[in-house]
Design a protein around this motif. Structure first.
Motif, PDB file in Angstrom:
ATOM      1  N   SER A  17     -11.324  -0.311   2.560  1.00 33.35           N
ATOM      2  CA  SER A  17     -12.046   0.939   2.286  1.00 33.35           C
ATOM      3  C   SER A  17     -13.530   0.667   2.027  1.00 33.35           C
ATOM      4  O   SER A  17     -14.401   1.399   2.522  1.00 33.35           O
ATOM      5  N   ARG A  62      -0.778   4.475  -8.421  1.00 30.71           N
ATOM      6  CA  ARG A  62      -1.562   5.182  -7.401  1.00 30.71           C
ATOM      7  C   ARG A  62      -3.050   4.908  -7.567  1.00 30.71           C
ATOM      8  O   ARG A  62      -3.784   4.750  -6.587  1.00 30.71           O
ATOM      9  N   GLU A  94       0.829  -1.208   0.000  1.00 28.73           N
ATOM     10  CA  GLU A  94       0.000   0.000   0.000  1.00 28.73           C
ATOM     11  C   GLU A  94       0.863   1.258   0.000  1.00 28.73           C
ATOM     12  O   GLU A  94       0.603   2.214  -0.743  1.00 28.73           O
ATOM     13  N   TYR A  95       1.908   1.266   0.825  1.00 29.98           N
ATOM     14  CA  TYR A  95       2.795   2.427   0.884  1.00 29.98           C
ATOM     15  C   TYR A  95       3.510   2.637  -0.447  1.00 29.98           C
ATOM     16  O   TYR A  95       3.649   3.766  -0.929  1.00 29.98           O
ATOM     17  N   THR A 114      -8.237  -2.379  -0.985  1.00 29.16           N
ATOM     18  CA  THR A 114      -9.487  -1.756  -1.438  1.00 29.16           C
ATOM     19  C   THR A 114     -10.685  -2.307  -0.655  1.00 29.16           C
ATOM     20  O   THR A 114     -11.668  -1.618  -0.453  1.00 29.16           O
ATOM     21  N   LEU A 132       2.531   1.743  -3.472  1.00 31.07           N
ATOM     22  CA  LEU A 132       1.592   2.244  -4.476  1.00 31.07           C
ATOM     23  C   LEU A 132       1.245   3.712  -4.221  1.00 31.07           C
ATOM     24  O   LEU A 132       1.184   4.521  -5.154  1.00 31.07           O
ATOM     25  N   ARG A 133       1.015   4.042  -2.955  1.00 33.07           N
ATOM     26  CA  ARG A 133       0.614   5.413  -2.615  1.00 33.07           C
ATOM     27  C   ARG A 133       1.752   6.403  -2.867  1.00 33.07           C
ATOM     28  O   ARG A 133       1.517   7.578  -3.185  1.00 33.07           O
ATOM     29  N   SER A 134       3.000   5.945  -2.720  1.00 34.38           N
ATOM     30  CA  SER A 134       4.160   6.826  -2.876  1.00 34.38           C
ATOM     31  C   SER A 134       4.635   6.931  -4.321  1.00 34.38           C
ATOM     32  O   SER A 134       5.499   7.742  -4.635  1.00 34.38           O
ATOM     33  N   SER A 135       4.072   6.104  -5.182  1.00 34.56           N
ATOM     34  CA  SER A 135       4.534   6.066  -6.573  1.00 34.56           C
ATOM     35  C   SER A 135       4.177   7.346  -7.328  1.00 34.56           C
ATOM     36  O   SER A 135       3.141   7.967  -7.082  1.00 34.56           O
ATOM     37  N   LEU A 191      -5.194   1.905  -5.905  1.00 33.06           N
ATOM     38  CA  LEU A 191      -5.760   1.971  -4.552  1.00 33.06           C
ATOM     39  C   LEU A 191      -7.233   2.382  -4.570  1.00 33.06           C
ATOM     40  O   LEU A 191      -7.939   2.184  -3.581  1.00 33.06           O
ATOM     41  N   GLU A 192      -7.688   2.946  -5.670  1.00 30.82           N
ATOM     42  CA  GLU A 192      -9.070   3.394  -5.787  1.00 30.82           C
ATOM     43  C   GLU A 192      -9.881   2.525  -6.748  1.00 30.82           C
ATOM     44  O   GLU A 192     -11.015   2.850  -7.083  1.00 30.82           O
TER      45      GLU A 192
END
Length: 297
Positions: A107, A61, A49-50, A104, A52-55, A64-65
């Protein structure tokens, strides 16, 4: 201040070049290294997760949605973006897909939990009323309810003659959790109720249960429950998994309360906070699993 500057420099510049150098040395992207280097569970999924979020890559990114039904093509797109050939790393696709289902799914679960919480208990709704009466029957099978509005509700820990007023904060989520615990772990729920009705160490069973629902909800909202769900559900968690977590809290809080022997219910907030901190400490363990285990004679 220095810590903030270092974090900014690392995330903005050093992290990218460090990842590039390691890829040149290993022939694997960061996601591959994570998925192959860690066993399934919280550590692997949290690091994924980190990453992907930091990419800086929009595809990564955006993963994640992504909706549940689009995760497989999304993973295929990630493999393409990162130039990963499945035949050279056959386990990577499945591992990454599992991580994304968990990320996902968490969430999505919170959205479901929030929807149930927002549903107001309606005494005109037959399903709501039936569930409330079911709670009574599960906990007090040998005692008949004299009427719908009665002081008897106090025997299972409601504040007034009509329990509907106690569900205002957590809505139907509070009632569903109480019924789920009582139905799934009937013997344990009745045992907890007997402790709650102790003449000196007692507490309001239903009110405390609703309070523990609020605790579970706030932990879910903050993201603190991610390690628990990532370790216990290999895929997207469902509402039942949230209700199971509540069962753990209800059972463990009762054990905690009895062992602490509070002077009176007037100190409830103090002991609730202490229990809350214990739970949060457990959740900092990457191998945490808040599963209710009961001994069977």
């Amino acid at each position: 201040m220095l810590g903030y500057i270092w974090q900014y420099v690392y995330t903005s510049f050093l992290r990218y070049w460090l990842k590039w150098l390691i890829r040149q040395a290993t022939g694997r992207c960061e996601l591959q290294r994570i998925c192959s280097g860690y066993k399934p569970g919280a550590t692997r999924t949290a690091k994924t997760e980190y990453s992907l979020r930091s990419s800086k890559n929009k595809v990564l990114r955006g993963a994640l949605e992504t909706s549940k039904d689009q995760l497989e093509p999304c993973v295929d797109q990630i493999l393409k973006e990162k130039s990963v050939k499945p035949q050279k790393d056959p386990l990577f696709r499945g591992s990454l897909l599992t991580c994304l289902f968990q990320i996902t799914g968490y969430s999505s679960l919170f959205v479901s939990v929030e929807d149930v919480r927002k549903e107001v208990f309606d005494s005109e709704n037959q399903e709501h009323e039936a569930m409330l009466l079911k709670l009574w029957d599960l906990l007090m099978p040998d005692v008949k309810l004299e009427s719908r509005i009665t002081k008897q509700w106090g025997d299972i820990g409601f504040q007034g003659d009509d329990p509907k007023t106690d569900f205002r904060g957590m809505g139907m989520l509070g009632l569903i959790n109480l019924v789920f615990f009582s139905e799934s772990y009937t013997e344990e729920a009745r045992q907890v109720l007997s402790h709650a009705n102790h003449p000196t160490l007692g507490y309001s069973y239903a009110i405390v249960g609703i309070n523990l629902t609020e605790m579970a909800y706030s932990l879910m909202k903050s993201g603190a429950l991610k390690p628990h769900f990532y370790n216990t559900v290999l895929g997207a968690p469902k509402l039942q998994d949230f209700h199971q977590l509540y069962c753990y809290l209800a059972y463990e809080f009762d054990k905690f309360w009895v062992s602490e022997e509070p002077e009176s219910i007037m100190h409830f907030n103090q002991y609730r906070e202490k229990f809350h901190n214990i739970v949060k400490t457990h959740l900092q363990d990457p191998d945490v699993s808040l599963a209710l285990t009961v001994s069977k004679n």
